[in-house]
Design a protein around this motif. Structure first.
Motif, mmCIF file in Angstrom:
data_model
loop_
_atom_site.group_PDB
_atom_site.id
_atom_site.type_symbol
_atom_site.label_atom_id
_atom_site.label_comp_id
_atom_site.label_asym_id
_atom_site.label_seq_id
_atom_site.Cartn_x
_atom_site.Cartn_y
_atom_site.Cartn_z
ATOM 1 N N LYS A 63 11.062 2.579 -2.918
ATOM 2 C CA LYS A 63 9.634 2.706 -3.247
ATOM 3 C C LYS A 63 9.467 3.865 -4.213
ATOM 4 O O LYS A 63 9.884 4.975 -3.950
ATOM 5 C CB LYS A 63 8.824 2.951 -1.979
ATOM 6 C CG LYS A 63 7.347 3.035 -2.204
ATOM 7 C CD LYS A 63 6.626 3.256 -0.881
ATOM 8 C CE LYS A 63 5.145 3.415 -1.126
ATOM 9 N NZ LYS A 63 4.425 3.697 0.115
ATOM 10 N N ASN A 67 10.006 0.214 -7.452
ATOM 11 C CA ASN A 67 9.657 -0.567 -6.264
ATOM 12 C C ASN A 67 10.606 -1.757 -6.111
ATOM 13 O O ASN A 67 10.192 -2.902 -5.997
ATOM 14 C CB ASN A 67 8.208 -1.045 -6.317
ATOM 15 C CG ASN A 67 7.237 0.109 -6.210
ATOM 16 O OD1 ASN A 67 7.490 1.076 -5.502
ATOM 17 N ND2 ASN A 67 6.142 0.024 -6.925
ATOM 18 N N SER A 122 2.438 -2.912 -4.562
ATOM 19 C CA SER A 122 2.154 -2.063 -3.400
ATOM 20 C C SER A 122 1.820 -2.875 -2.148
ATOM 21 O O SER A 122 2.206 -2.506 -1.043
ATOM 22 C CB SER A 122 1.041 -1.072 -3.715
ATOM 23 O OG SER A 122 -0.138 -1.751 -4.049
ATOM 24 N N ILE A 123 1.122 -3.998 -2.304
ATOM 25 C CA ILE A 123 0.778 -4.826 -1.139
ATOM 26 C C ILE A 123 2.042 -5.434 -0.531
ATOM 27 O O ILE A 123 2.253 -5.377 0.680
ATOM 28 C CB ILE A 123 -0.227 -5.938 -1.528
ATOM 29 C CG1 ILE A 123 -1.565 -5.314 -1.921
ATOM 30 C CG2 ILE A 123 -0.400 -6.945 -0.393
ATOM 31 C CD1 ILE A 123 -2.553 -6.275 -2.538
ATOM 32 N N GLY A 125 5.095 -4.342 -0.828
ATOM 33 C CA GLY A 125 5.878 -3.248 -0.249
ATOM 34 C C GLY A 125 5.375 -2.868 1.132
ATOM 35 O O GLY A 125 6.162 -2.653 2.060
ATOM 36 N N SER A 126 4.071 -2.809 1.296
ATOM 37 C CA SER A 126 3.485 -2.485 2.604
ATOM 38 C C SER A 126 3.797 -3.573 3.628
ATOM 39 O O SER A 126 4.098 -3.277 4.791
ATOM 40 C CB SER A 126 1.973 -2.324 2.484
ATOM 41 O OG SER A 126 1.663 -1.209 1.696
ATOM 42 N N GLN A 127 3.731 -4.845 3.206
ATOM 43 C CA GLN A 127 4.055 -5.953 4.111
ATOM 44 C C GLN A 127 5.513 -5.863 4.564
ATOM 45 O O GLN A 127 5.812 -6.019 5.753
ATOM 46 C CB GLN A 127 3.813 -7.293 3.422
ATOM 47 C CG GLN A 127 2.369 -7.605 3.165
ATOM 48 C CD GLN A 127 2.185 -8.825 2.273
ATOM 49 O OE1 GLN A 127 3.127 -9.329 1.662
ATOM 50 N NE2 GLN A 127 0.947 -9.299 2.194
ATOM 51 N N LEU A 129 7.545 -3.192 4.640
ATOM 52 C CA LEU A 129 7.779 -2.022 5.488
ATOM 53 C C LEU A 129 7.148 -2.142 6.876
ATOM 54 O O LEU A 129 7.596 -1.497 7.816
ATOM 55 C CB LEU A 129 7.280 -0.755 4.787
ATOM 56 C CG LEU A 129 8.060 -0.363 3.532
ATOM 57 C CD1 LEU A 129 7.385 0.799 2.821
ATOM 58 C CD2 LEU A 129 9.508 -0.027 3.870
ATOM 59 N N SER A 130 6.140 -2.982 7.008
ATOM 60 C CA SER A 130 5.504 -3.156 8.323
ATOM 61 C C SER A 130 6.072 -4.355 9.090
ATOM 62 O O SER A 130 5.513 -4.753 10.116
ATOM 63 C CB SER A 130 3.985 -3.284 8.172
ATOM 64 O OG SER A 130 3.646 -4.440 7.445
ATOM 65 N N LYS A 153 12.515 -2.302 9.546
ATOM 66 C CA LYS A 153 13.156 -1.035 9.165
ATOM 67 C C LYS A 153 14.336 -0.760 10.090
ATOM 68 O O LYS A 153 14.268 -1.044 11.278
ATOM 69 C CB LYS A 153 12.174 0.130 9.301
ATOM 70 C CG LYS A 153 11.088 0.160 8.274
ATOM 71 C CD LYS A 153 10.221 1.388 8.507
ATOM 72 C CE LYS A 153 9.001 1.399 7.639
ATOM 73 N NZ LYS A 153 8.163 2.572 7.911
#
Length: 154
Positions: A63, A67, A122-123, A125-127, A129-130, A153
């Motif tokens: 990130k 990215n 960014s969206i 990446g957030s998906q 990582l979660s 993770k």
């Protein structure tokens, strides 16, 4: 002829390029690296199936400026050669999601490795990582999926 440098060599090359490109303005680029993993089985396919097949997933998400998401999926004991290997999401365990990226592999087989890399916004990446993404391996015997694994993770 293609030269295979492997995941570690590729990551070192990306790191080198991100730190110093000839002729580019010298700026310090901040980035975070996260290892992503996942074990796959027929029990995670929706609906669940019975199979001897299994798989493992390892990926690295960098990130920052690029990215970049780089991954490898290893699989064995499929009921027949794979027909599609993909990353899907967003979706939690027990639900299906749309295809995000097709993995590449030398040729369809019952045992082997598939790899891929792509840039994320960014969206996405957030998906990732979660834990909202998963990988799935389809075969002729199991066209809805023979092996699936949630990506989380490490």
């Amino acid at each position: 002829m293609k030269t295979k440098i492997g995941l570690p060599g590729f990551l070192i090359a990306i790191l080198f390029l991100s730190i110093s490109l000839p002729g580019c303005k010298k700026e310090r680029v901040k980035f975070e690296v996260t290892n992503m993993v996942g074990d796959g089985s027929g029990k995670q396919v929706v609906p669940e199936i019975s199979t001897n097949a299994s798989s493992t997933f390892f990926g690295v998400y960098s990130k920052g400026y690029y990215n970049l998401f780089i991954y490898t999926i290893r699989f064995k004991d499929l009921s027949g050669p794979w027909t599609k290997i993909s990353i899907n999401g967003p979706s939690s365990s027990g639900q299906n999601g749309p295809e995000i990226h097709l993995a590449s592999s030398a040729s369809p087989s019952v045992e082997g490795e598939a790899t891929g890399s792509f840039n994320l916004n960014s969206i996405a990446g957030s998906q990732l990582l979660s834990g909202q993404w998963y990988y799935i391996i389809l075969t002729t015997t199991h066209p809805e999926g023979e092996v699936r694994g949630q990506i989380i993770k490490e």
